[in-house]
Design an enzyme around this catalytic site. Structure first.
Site, PDB file in Angstrom:
ATOM      1  N   TYR A  93       0.840  -1.216   0.000  1.00 43.10           N
ATOM      2  CA  TYR A  93       0.000   0.000   0.000  1.00 43.10           C
ATOM      3  C   TYR A  93       0.870   1.260   0.000  1.00 43.10           C
ATOM      4  O   TYR A  93       0.550   2.258  -0.631  1.00 43.10           O
ATOM      5  CB  TYR A  93      -0.932  -0.004   1.212  1.00 43.10           C
ATOM      6  CG  TYR A  93      -1.707   1.287   1.388  1.00 43.10           C
ATOM      7  CD1 TYR A  93      -2.573   1.749   0.393  1.00 43.10           C
ATOM      8  CD2 TYR A  93      -1.569   2.053   2.543  1.00 43.10           C
ATOM      9  CE1 TYR A  93      -3.277   2.933   0.553  1.00 43.10           C
ATOM     10  CE2 TYR A  93      -2.279   3.231   2.711  1.00 43.10           C
ATOM     11  CZ  TYR A  93      -3.124   3.672   1.712  1.00 43.10           C
ATOM     12  OH  TYR A  93      -3.815   4.847   1.860  1.00 43.10           O
TER      13      TYR A  93
ATOM     14  N   ARG B 250       1.387   7.014  -6.634  1.00 43.64           N
ATOM     15  CA  ARG B 250       0.281   7.974  -6.780  1.00 43.64           C
ATOM     16  C   ARG B 250       0.788   9.396  -6.549  1.00 43.64           C
ATOM     17  O   ARG B 250       0.476  10.307  -7.317  1.00 43.64           O
ATOM     18  CB  ARG B 250      -0.835   7.625  -5.793  1.00 43.64           C
ATOM     19  CG  ARG B 250      -1.945   8.669  -5.747  1.00 43.64           C
ATOM     20  CD  ARG B 250      -3.169   8.192  -4.987  1.00 43.64           C
ATOM     21  NE  ARG B 250      -2.932   7.801  -3.606  1.00 43.64           N
ATOM     22  CZ  ARG B 250      -3.890   7.391  -2.754  1.00 43.64           C
ATOM     23  NH1 ARG B 250      -5.147   7.317  -3.186  1.00 43.64           N
ATOM     24  NH2 ARG B 250      -3.609   7.053  -1.516  1.00 43.64           N
TER      25      ARG B 250
ATOM     26  N   TYR C 287      -0.917  12.861   7.117  1.00 46.65           N
ATOM     27  CA  TYR C 287      -0.543  11.775   8.027  1.00 46.65           C
ATOM     28  C   TYR C 287       0.966  11.816   8.277  1.00 46.65           C
ATOM     29  O   TYR C 287       1.745  12.061   7.356  1.00 46.65           O
ATOM     30  CB  TYR C 287      -0.871  10.405   7.407  1.00 46.65           C
ATOM     31  CG  TYR C 287      -2.311   9.953   7.466  1.00 46.65           C
ATOM     32  CD1 TYR C 287      -3.272  10.604   8.244  1.00 46.65           C
ATOM     33  CD2 TYR C 287      -2.714   8.836   6.731  1.00 46.65           C
ATOM     34  CE1 TYR C 287      -4.584  10.140   8.273  1.00 46.65           C
ATOM     35  CE2 TYR C 287      -4.031   8.376   6.754  1.00 46.65           C
ATOM     36  CZ  TYR C 287      -4.957   9.039   7.530  1.00 46.65           C
ATOM     37  OH  TYR C 287      -6.252   8.588   7.553  1.00 46.65           O
TER      38      TYR C 287
ATOM     39  N   ARG D 224     -11.894  13.366   2.600  1.00 49.95           N
ATOM     40  CA  ARG D 224     -12.859  12.478   3.265  1.00 49.95           C
ATOM     41  C   ARG D 224     -14.164  12.358   2.492  1.00 49.95           C
ATOM     42  O   ARG D 224     -14.871  11.362   2.596  1.00 49.95           O
ATOM     43  CB  ARG D 224     -13.131  12.975   4.683  1.00 49.95           C
ATOM     44  CG  ARG D 224     -11.885  13.050   5.553  1.00 49.95           C
ATOM     45  CD  ARG D 224     -11.185  11.708   5.680  1.00 49.95           C
ATOM     46  NE  ARG D 224      -9.920  11.809   6.420  1.00 49.95           N
ATOM     47  CZ  ARG D 224      -9.123  10.778   6.665  1.00 49.95           C
ATOM     48  NH1 ARG D 224      -9.440   9.572   6.233  1.00 49.95           N
ATOM     49  NH2 ARG D 224      -7.995  10.943   7.309  1.00 49.95           N
TER      50      ARG D 224
ATOM     51  N   GLU E 217     -13.903  -1.048   6.655  1.00 55.41           N
ATOM     52  CA  GLU E 217     -13.884   0.277   6.030  1.00 55.41           C
ATOM     53  C   GLU E 217     -15.210   0.443   5.285  1.00 55.41           C
ATOM     54  O   GLU E 217     -15.684  -0.490   4.641  1.00 55.41           O
ATOM     55  CB  GLU E 217     -12.692   0.386   5.069  1.00 55.41           C
ATOM     56  CG  GLU E 217     -12.574   1.751   4.404  1.00 55.41           C
ATOM     57  CD  GLU E 217     -11.259   1.911   3.629  1.00 55.41           C
ATOM     58  OE1 GLU E 217     -10.194   1.612   4.210  1.00 55.41           O
ATOM     59  OE2 GLU E 217     -11.319   2.314   2.459  1.00 55.41           O
TER      60      GLU E 217
HETATM   61  C1  3EB Z   1      -7.843   6.089   6.072  1.00 57.41           C
HETATM   62  O1  3EB Z   1      -8.697   6.842   6.522  1.00 57.41           O
HETATM   63  C2  3EB Z   1      -8.296   4.723   5.646  1.00 57.41           C
HETATM   64  O2  3EB Z   1      -5.363   5.613   0.021  1.00 57.41           O
HETATM   65  O3  3EB Z   1      -6.931   6.377  -1.276  1.00 57.41           O
HETATM   66  C3  3EB Z   1      -9.405   5.416   2.937  1.00 57.41           C
HETATM   67  C4  3EB Z   1      -9.760   6.031   1.733  1.00 57.41           C
HETATM   68  C5  3EB Z   1      -8.123   4.947   3.111  1.00 57.41           C
HETATM   69  C6  3EB Z   1      -8.827   6.177   0.701  1.00 57.41           C
HETATM   70  C7  3EB Z   1      -6.540   5.914  -0.201  1.00 57.41           C
HETATM   71  C8  3EB Z   1      -7.190   5.105   2.078  1.00 57.41           C
HETATM   72  C9  3EB Z   1      -7.539   5.706   0.889  1.00 57.41           C
HETATM   73  O4  3EB Z   1      -6.649   6.398   5.987  1.00 57.41           O
HETATM   74  C10 3EB Z   1      -7.711   4.260   4.377  1.00 57.41           C
END
Ligand code: 3EB
Length: 343
Positions: A151, A158, A211, A224, A331
């Protein structure tokens, strides 16, 4: 005979149209790679098959993305796409074995960068600068190779493509999901429009692109949720949402706790969307949900909790998938755009 469920995305003003000519594209989910339960769709140029098993009482999920009016079709690189006046949907599948030549670069990273570069080229060429949604599916998402979880390799590729994209492509970071399929190629699908969508973040969570480094050398790039006005109606795309508060996973090993935290996050995003939108009034029951469950045995607990939170109007399908963090068990993503469902 496999039982299909079609979730039809009928955007505003689109007539109920089950003919393939009205379809921008389709994402279909079932476990067995050998046979297609929907041969007419499998022949469709903007169709992709994601190898994930359903956990509810059906075997196949086909999400159809429909649009009204004239539809134009094209291909650029590996991207197959169809567009109406106001929307474009496209998808590409890349085999990682085609990306083994770049010494030192994990093939998944190279494939991910190529996927996004090609998608941005399509958006540029067809003049759809604003992405509403990305869908990302890859096999063995939590596996380590080249010294890095896959990942995180995907996030590197990306990010490289986002950094290099043309300025005409919106700076908005769109809603997305990234999940692990049982097997198969890298699949990236997208939907975009000509006008900017409103980017929604979650006040309970740090934006994913901020992050800290502990989650990988490059951050995930998604917001989100995205709120778009499509042909006069407001459509919400809720990203994959999990049991993360701040940037940390909560309730490790506790599927009920994770489900409740995820629902709290979805509620927070909906409150934020309503605050930013003006006249939108989204609530839990407004959305069609796709629920990704890591361990099949957790399906009963997760589905019971979601049904209790949303109420009798719940519209949800459940798929077995790996989640992008090892410690996440569930999820949930959603959209308000699915107008009807046929079994
Ligand atoms: C998170 O909140 C959960 O890498 O495109 C959620 C939605 C998550 C999209 C992405 C990853 C992605 O981090 C993981």
């Amino acid at each position: 005979m496999l039982k299909d469920t079609y979730f039809n995305t009928v955007f505003p003003h689109a007539k109920e149209n089950k003919e393939l000519s009205g379809i921008l594209g389709a994402l279909c989910f079932w476990q067995n790679k050998a046979t297609s339960p929907a041969p007419d769709l499998a022949a469709h140029p903007t169709h992709a098959h994601v190898q994930m098993a359903r956990l509810d009482n059906k075997q196949v999920l086909c999400e159809l993305f429909q649009a009204d009016g004239m539809i134009k079709q094209g291909q650029l690189g590996a991207v197959r796409y169809r567009c109406s006046d106001s929307l474009i949907f496209g998808v590409l599948t890349l085999s990682e074995s085609d990306f083994e030549q770049e010494a030192g670069i994990p093939p998944l990273q190279a494939a991910s960068r190529t996927a996004y570069e090609q998608i941005f080229a399509v958006l540029e060429a067809e003049a759809f600068p604003s992405v509403l949604r990305f869908w990302n599916y890859m096999a063995r998402i939590n596996e380590q190779s080249h010294g890095l979880e896959r990942y995180r390799q995907f996030n590197l590729g990306r990010q490289q493509a986002f950094d290099a994209r043309q300025s005409a492509i919106s700076v908005n970071i769109p809603a997305a999901c990234a999940l692990g399929s049982a097997e198969g190629p890298l699949i990236v699908a997208f939907m975009a429009s000509r006008v900017d969508s409103l980017v929604i973040e979650n006040p309970r969570q740090i934006s994913a692109y901020d992050y800290p480094l502990q989650y990988g050398p490059r951050s995930p790039l998604f917001s989100r949720a995205g709120l778009a006005t499509i042909d006069g109606a407001e459509v919400l795309f809720l990203s994959g949402t999990a049991s993360i508060v701040g940037h940390e996973t909560l309730h490790a090993g506790d599927v009920l706790g994770q489900t409740r935290e995820t629902i709290a996050n979805i509620n927070a995003v909906l409150v934020e969307a309503n605050r930013k939108a003006g006249n939108a009034r989204f609530e839990l029951a407004s959305l069609h949900y796709k629920v990704y469950v890591r361990n099949a045995e957790d399906y009963a607990v997760i589905s019971r909790e979601l049904a209790a939170a949303v109420g009798p109007g719940l519209k949800a399908v459940y798929l077995q998938a790996d989640i992008c963090r090892q410690d996440l068990l569930v999820e949930i993503e959603g959209t308000s755009a699915f107008a009807h469902e046929t079994l």
